[in-house]
Design a protein around this motif. Structure first.
Motif, PDB file in Angstrom:
ATOM      1  N   LYS A   1      -6.515  -4.968  -3.376  1.00 52.71           N
ATOM      2  CA  LYS A   1      -5.584  -3.853  -3.117  1.00 52.71           C
ATOM      3  C   LYS A   1      -5.648  -2.789  -4.220  1.00 52.71           C
ATOM      4  O   LYS A   1      -5.720  -1.608  -3.917  1.00 52.71           O
TER       5      LYS A   1
ATOM      6  N   MET B   1       0.161   3.284  -3.269  1.00 53.71           N
ATOM      7  CA  MET B   1      -0.710   4.435  -3.055  1.00 53.71           C
ATOM      8  C   MET B   1       0.066   5.742  -3.072  1.00 53.71           C
ATOM      9  O   MET B   1      -0.375   6.714  -3.670  1.00 53.71           O
TER      10      MET B   1
ATOM     11  N   PHE C   1       0.836  -1.208   0.000  1.00 51.60           N
ATOM     12  CA  PHE C   1       0.000   0.000   0.000  1.00 51.60           C
ATOM     13  C   PHE C   1       0.867   1.253   0.000  1.00 51.60           C
ATOM     14  O   PHE C   1       0.591   2.210  -0.717  1.00 51.60           O
TER      15      PHE C   1
ATOM     16  N   THR D   1      -0.162   6.307   5.037  1.00 55.01           N
ATOM     17  CA  THR D   1      -0.513   4.995   4.503  1.00 55.01           C
ATOM     18  C   THR D   1      -0.142   3.886   5.492  1.00 55.01           C
ATOM     19  O   THR D   1      -0.764   2.839   5.504  1.00 55.01           O
TER      20      THR D   1
ATOM     21  N   THR E   1      -6.647   1.145  -3.925  1.00 50.79           N
ATOM     22  CA  THR E   1      -5.794   2.195  -4.470  1.00 50.79           C
ATOM     23  C   THR E   1      -6.616   3.169  -5.324  1.00 50.79           C
ATOM     24  O   THR E   1      -6.401   4.383  -5.270  1.00 50.79           O
TER      25      THR E   1
END
Lengths: 296, 298
Positions: B148, B71, B67, B215, B152
């Motif tokens: 995931k 991200m 992540f 994050t 995102t």
């Protein structure tokens, strides 16, 4: 695509002609604006689909239809009448208003001290502020919970979330300090020469000038509380009458799992205050966000 | 004395709500404590359990780093792109800025439920449209390979904060620099590479570091998406296993919650919390090294 930040070359455009009169500039104008419109559509569509679904009948919300066949405004009435919904609304408001007021009252003097006074350990104090600001709340949650719940017996309420805000919030302190640094020290010095005490200087001279920052920080804190999910989950999950809208919304969805129309109407009702406040205070938001990244 | 008075609320707060619980977390990490029977000292037992025997920890660590990488990178790149676009738009700048900013304000729980609905594989609007155009339709939050990326996408929808920050930074770049570069024959790409990027570098760094730290706290969206997609009702007392589907969205903060408040394994929860703390502080020190830019004239 050329950058329109750049003034058009003199040879291409006679001095009095508007920039987009040249063929290349006009093409660029079209390209930039169609890209912007396309992206804006993508950003707005989720809201539109939510709104449309929130007005569908129970049955239609379970189909792939995108457009409601009947417009069922009654969904919103049903949500507001659903168990707990108004209580959660009240709890959210209580948490957010009390939290914001306490945060501002406790953080403003700290930010002022960190911005204006020179003292030993100031750098250390700043470092600690930033460290707490960056600390994931989950790092300290286990001992915090044990104290609030097992020793003070305040689990099942929102007080473990509200009370700490009376002791300064690192993020708010940091933002306020960054803003206070930009106020010319002549104003503060002048107040001191006039015999103003520190507290009066802060209240009468500095605070009025810092209004935009105070409003921005207040709004951020309000939305932080309004949106908080982790806090209410930890402390209030066992007592539905203490749930907030953010926490209750997710369980509402769970309890009405077959009714996407109601879930979406509830979702819209949770978003609505945020959107409404934003339209009234747009300038403060943009200034506040800019403050986080650019100042200093 | 005045200084002390001004600082007093925060001094008390930091001691009670930061220093004390942090030290307690360290202390608890050496105890076996189920929150009912009295705690017993077990030395490094929790540490060896979490780090060598418990697969969930490594899965959560991997997911958290995934992540962080995906991200933060995509949000910063997209944020710069949107910032550039909005500074170039000449008609309706305010409207565009508002439209791009608004999703950032949407309460995370509401935004996640909305996305879980729109991305729902059977009847969701996104797959309905993709299917109509003939593009293969993924399972999004219900598929361990797509969960995931779906989260995102949700994070990219909320990129408005970065757009505003980058917009302000881009407007601060002196126009003379662009004019000079253009006179030297630099095209748009080279102007961006050699003028824009160096000028906004401090802001990019700021966005990256704060993004990394945010994050690492990633929690709400992953929990809510998992609950809504799996359809498991989370009434008090029932336990939704975070990370649905197949642990693909489990992050370190969720693991702290799961170990500490669902399994009542206080010691192991504190071990995970301390790993999270070490990671967060490592990145924070990176930020502090740039304090000159961040803290102002000091």
């Amino acid at each position: 695509m050329g950058s329109t930040l750049v003034a058009p070359a003199v040879a291409d455009a006679p001095a009095l002609e508007r920039p987009h009169r040249t063929p290349r500039a006009r093409l660029e104008w079209i390209a930039v604006h169609s890209l912007a419109v396309g992206l804006a559509l993508l950003f707005v569509l989720p809201f539109v689909f939510l709104l449309l679904t929130s007005l569908m009948s129970d049955h239609q919300a379970l189909t792939t239809d995108l457009w409601p066949r009947t417009w069922r405004v009654q969904n919103y009435v049903d949500v507001l009448r659903a168990d707990g919904f108004l209580t959660w609304w009240k709890n959210s408001l209580e948490y957010a208003v009390l939290g914001t007021v306490l945060t501002l009252l406790s953080s403003i003097p700290v930010a002022y001290a960190l911005a204006r006074f020179r003292f030993r350990l100031r750098r250390l104090a700043l470092t600690v502020v930033i460290a707490t600001m960056m600390l994931p709340p989950q790092v300290v949650i286990v001992p915090m919970y044990l104290v609030w719940a097992r020793q003070l017996h305040l689990d099942g309420t929102l007080w473990p979330l509200i009370i700490p805000m009376a002791f300064g919030d690192a993020y708010s302190i940091f933002l306020l300090r960054q803003f206070l640094l930009t106020i010319p020290s002549e104003y503060v010095d002048a107040a001191r020469v006039d015999g103003c005490g520190e507290l009066r200087t802060l209240l009468r001279v500095v605070l009025p000038m810092a209004r935009p920052a105070v409003v921005a920080v207040g709004l951020f804190q309000f939305f932080y509380c309004w949106n908080d999910y982790f806090g209410p989950q930890i402390y209030a999950s066992e007592n539905p009458s203490a749930w907030t809208l953010s926490y209750g919304l997710e369980t509402f969805k769970g309890a009405h799992h077959a009714n996407w129309n109601l879930a979406m109407a509830a979702t819209i009702l949770v978003m609505a205050p945020v959107v409404i406040i934003f339209f009234f205070a747009q300038k403060a938001f943009v200034e506040g966000v800019t403050l986080t990244g650019v100042k200093g | 004395m005045v200084i002390l008075a001004f600082l007093s609320p925060w001094l008390i707060g930091t001691t009670v709500f930061f220093v004390y619980p942090l030290l307690s977390t360290v202390w608890f990490s050496f105890l076996h404590y189920d929150q009912i029977t009295p705690a017993t000292w077990v030395g490094l037992r929790n540490w060896t359990y979490v780090l060598t025997e418990y697969d969930g920890f490594w899965q959560a660590l991997r997911n958290t780093l995934w992540f962080v990488a995906a991200m933060v990178t995509s949000r910063v790149v997209f944020g710069i792109g949107l910032g550039l676009l909005v500074t170039k738009v000449k008609t309706g700048t305010r409207t565009f800025r508002t439209l791009f900013y608004l999703p950032y304000l949407a309460p995370p729980v509401a935004a996640t439920i909305a996305f879980a609905f729109l991305l729902n594989p059977g009847t969701g609007a996104v797959n309905t449209i993709l299917g109509a155009v003939g593009i293969p339709t993924p399972g999004w939050f219900n598929d361990e390979h797509w969960a995931k990326p779906a989260l995102t996408l949700l994070a990219l929808w909320g990129v408005g904060d970065l757009m505003v920050i980058f917009m302000a930074a881009l407007l601060d770049v002196p126009r003379e620099l662009y004019e000079a570069a253009e006179l030297d024959g630099a095209g748009a790409v080279r102007r961006f590479r050699w003028v824009t990027l160096p000028m906004i570098r401090p802001i990019v760094l700021f966005a990256v570091v704060t993004g990394v730290i945010q994050t690492m706290q990633y929690y709400t969206q992953a929990v809510v998406a998992g609950k809504v997609a799996s359809g498991i009702v989370d009434a008090p007392g029932t336990s939704f296993e975070p990370g649905y589907p197949h642990g693909s969205t489990l992050t370190l903060p969720q693991l702290v919650y799961s170990l500490g408040f669902q399994r009542f394994d206080t010691g192991s929860a504190c071990v995970v919390a301390l790993v999270l703390f070490a990671l967060a502080m490592a990145f924070t020190s990176l930020l502090l090294r740039r304090r000159a830019g961040l803290l102002g004239e000091d």
